[in-house]
Write an enzyme that holds these catalytic residues in place. Structure first.
Site, mmCIF file in Angstrom:
data_model
loop_
_atom_site.group_PDB
_atom_site.id
_atom_site.type_symbol
_atom_site.label_atom_id
_atom_site.label_comp_id
_atom_site.label_asym_id
_atom_site.label_seq_id
_atom_site.Cartn_x
_atom_site.Cartn_y
_atom_site.Cartn_z
ATOM 1 N N GLY A 15 0.779 -1.240 0.000
ATOM 2 C CA GLY A 15 0.000 0.000 0.000
ATOM 3 C C GLY A 15 0.807 1.285 0.000
ATOM 4 N N SER A 16 2.025 1.245 -0.571
ATOM 5 C CA SER A 16 2.802 2.505 -0.586
ATOM 6 C C SER A 16 2.174 3.514 -1.550
ATOM 7 C CB SER A 16 4.274 2.253 -0.914
ATOM 8 O OG SER A 16 4.442 1.883 -2.252
ATOM 9 N N ASN A 17 1.543 3.047 -2.606
ATOM 10 C CA ASN A 17 0.842 3.989 -3.498
ATOM 11 C C ASN A 17 -0.386 4.575 -2.810
ATOM 12 O OD1 ASN A 17 1.995 4.380 -6.327
ATOM 13 N ND2 ASN A 17 2.234 2.175 -6.038
ATOM 14 N N MET A 93 -3.626 -7.040 -7.124
ATOM 15 C CA MET A 93 -2.982 -8.031 -7.967
ATOM 16 C C MET A 93 -3.969 -9.049 -8.572
ATOM 17 S SD MET A 93 -0.158 -6.617 -7.911
ATOM 18 C CE MET A 93 1.098 -7.641 -8.641
ATOM 19 N N ASN A 110 -5.270 2.319 -13.177
ATOM 20 C CA ASN A 110 -4.274 1.388 -12.642
ATOM 21 C C ASN A 110 -2.898 2.024 -12.774
ATOM 22 O OD1 ASN A 110 -3.211 -1.124 -11.677
ATOM 23 N ND2 ASN A 110 -2.654 -1.636 -13.794
ATOM 24 N N HIS A 112 1.103 0.761 -13.309
ATOM 25 C CA HIS A 112 1.883 -0.416 -13.674
ATOM 26 C C HIS A 112 3.369 -0.040 -13.682
ATOM 27 C CE1 HIS A 112 2.688 -4.287 -15.465
ATOM 28 N NE2 HIS A 112 3.495 -3.677 -16.316
ATOM 29 N N VAL A 147 -5.323 -6.882 -20.362
ATOM 30 C CA VAL A 147 -4.382 -6.814 -19.236
ATOM 31 C C VAL A 147 -3.394 -5.675 -19.483
ATOM 32 C CG1 VAL A 147 -2.580 -8.055 -17.972
ATOM 33 C CG2 VAL A 147 -4.608 -9.277 -18.777
ATOM 34 N N ASP A 148 -3.465 -4.646 -18.651
ATOM 35 C CA ASP A 148 -2.565 -3.483 -18.757
ATOM 36 C C ASP A 148 -2.596 -2.867 -20.156
ATOM 37 O OD1 ASP A 148 -1.783 -3.892 -16.098
ATOM 38 O OD2 ASP A 148 -0.209 -5.287 -16.675
ATOM 39 N N GLU A 177 6.306 6.327 -9.140
ATOM 40 C CA GLU A 177 4.879 5.969 -9.010
ATOM 41 C C GLU A 177 4.207 6.879 -7.985
ATOM 42 O OE1 GLU A 177 3.861 1.812 -8.485
ATOM 43 O OE2 GLU A 177 5.765 1.190 -9.356
HETATM 44 C C1 GAR Z 1 3.569 -1.138 -7.402
HETATM 45 O O1 GAR Z 1 4.900 -1.148 -7.887
HETATM 46 C C2 GAR Z 1 2.591 -1.212 -8.537
HETATM 47 O O2 GAR Z 1 3.001 -0.519 -9.681
HETATM 48 C C3 GAR Z 1 2.575 -2.691 -8.798
HETATM 49 O O3 GAR Z 1 2.596 -3.286 -7.522
HETATM 50 C C4 GAR Z 1 3.261 -2.419 -6.618
HETATM 51 C C5 GAR Z 1 2.354 -2.159 -5.454
HETATM 52 O O4 GAR Z 1 3.037 -1.491 -4.447
HETATM 53 N N1 GAR Z 1 1.404 -3.098 -9.529
HETATM 54 C C6 GAR Z 1 1.407 -4.059 -10.431
HETATM 55 O O5 GAR Z 1 2.396 -4.718 -10.707
HETATM 56 C C7 GAR Z 1 0.072 -4.301 -11.088
HETATM 57 N N2 GAR Z 1 0.219 -5.254 -12.140
HETATM 58 P P1 GAR Z 1 2.249 -0.812 -3.252
HETATM 59 O O6 GAR Z 1 1.304 -1.880 -2.663
HETATM 60 O O7 GAR Z 1 3.325 -0.432 -2.265
HETATM 61 O O8 GAR Z 1 1.498 0.372 -3.782
#
Ligand code: GAR
Length: 208
Positions: A15-17, A93, A110, A112, A147-148, A177
């Site tokens: 969950g850093s985003n 995911m 999303n 990526h 997908v993406d 990000e």
């Molecule tokens: C992030 O790097 C995001 O871009 C990636 O998962 C990580 C989640 O980090 N997402 C994908 O790969 C989606 N296919 P977070 O939980 O710290 O935000």
């Protein structure tokens, strides 16, 4: 002050985003309200972040439902109950099914960790390293039924350095990000994203 637009954030892990979004809201640079955080994993640290920020959060696990459709209907119902206008996938995911994506068409974003259309799917940073790419980055896009593969909103490139590991490259991308996702959501909240086919154009702000 005008009523803030409401986003719902779907997470699966760290969950850093989500945190970057919450921090931008707290800093006054992202004029939205997070109505709900939904995780498909009960042990996701993202839930703790939501809790600490005082945001309603919910676990919706795939295994609690007979099939993918019922699982996604539960997510859909929780988003609607929270008056969500934009669904923000932040390290969620799972691939959302056509029914969900159609119901929320143009209203799911999303992020990526690669410059799409390069390296879609899982382990994008490892894919970039294995390919020998010299540049990678991150992409914020609208979600379509592939997908993406949906229309690109914003991208940021980062270099791939000769001694990079998956971890160091992931960190360099993640730092971008955390800047890019709040920015894309802000553009949406300001009504400045115009989608025409695959192309997303960004309207100038009234202040510019
Ligand atoms: C992030 O790097 C995001 O871009 C990636 O998962 C990580 C989640 O980090 N997402 C994908 O790969 C989606 N296919 P977070 O939980 O710290 O935000």
């Amino acid at each position: 002050m005008a009523e803030r637009r409401v986003i719902g954030v779907l997470v699966s892990g760290r969950g850093s985003n989500l945190q970057a979004i919450l921090d931008a809201i707290a800093a006054g640079t992202l004029p939205v309200r997070v109505g709900i955080v939904i995780s498909d994993k009960a042990n996701a640290y993202a839930l703790e972040r939501a809790k600490q920020a005082g945001i309603p959060h919910l676990v919706v696990e795939r295994k609690a439902y007979a099939d993918k459709q019922a699982f996604e209907q539960a997510i859909d119902a929780a988003l609607r109950a929270a008056s969500v206008e934009l669904v923000v996938l932040a390290g969620f995911m799972r691939i959302l099914g056509s029914e969900f994506v159609r119901a929320w068409s143009g209203r799911v974003m999303n992020i990526h960790p690669a410059l799409l259309p390069s390296f879609p799917g899982l382990d994008a940073q490892a894919q970039a390293l294995a390919y020998g790419a010299k540049i990678s980055g991150c992409t914020v896009h609208f979600v379509d039924e592939g997908v993406d593969s949906g229309p690109v909103i914003l991208q940021q490139a980062v270099p791939v350095l000769p001694d990079d590991t998956e971890e160091t490259l992931s960190e360099r991308i993640l730092a971008q990000e955390h800047r890019l996702y709040p920015e894309a959501i802000r553009l949406w909240a300001e009504g400045r994203l115009i989608v025409s086919g695959r192309r997303v154009t960004i309207e100038a702000s009234e202040k510019e």
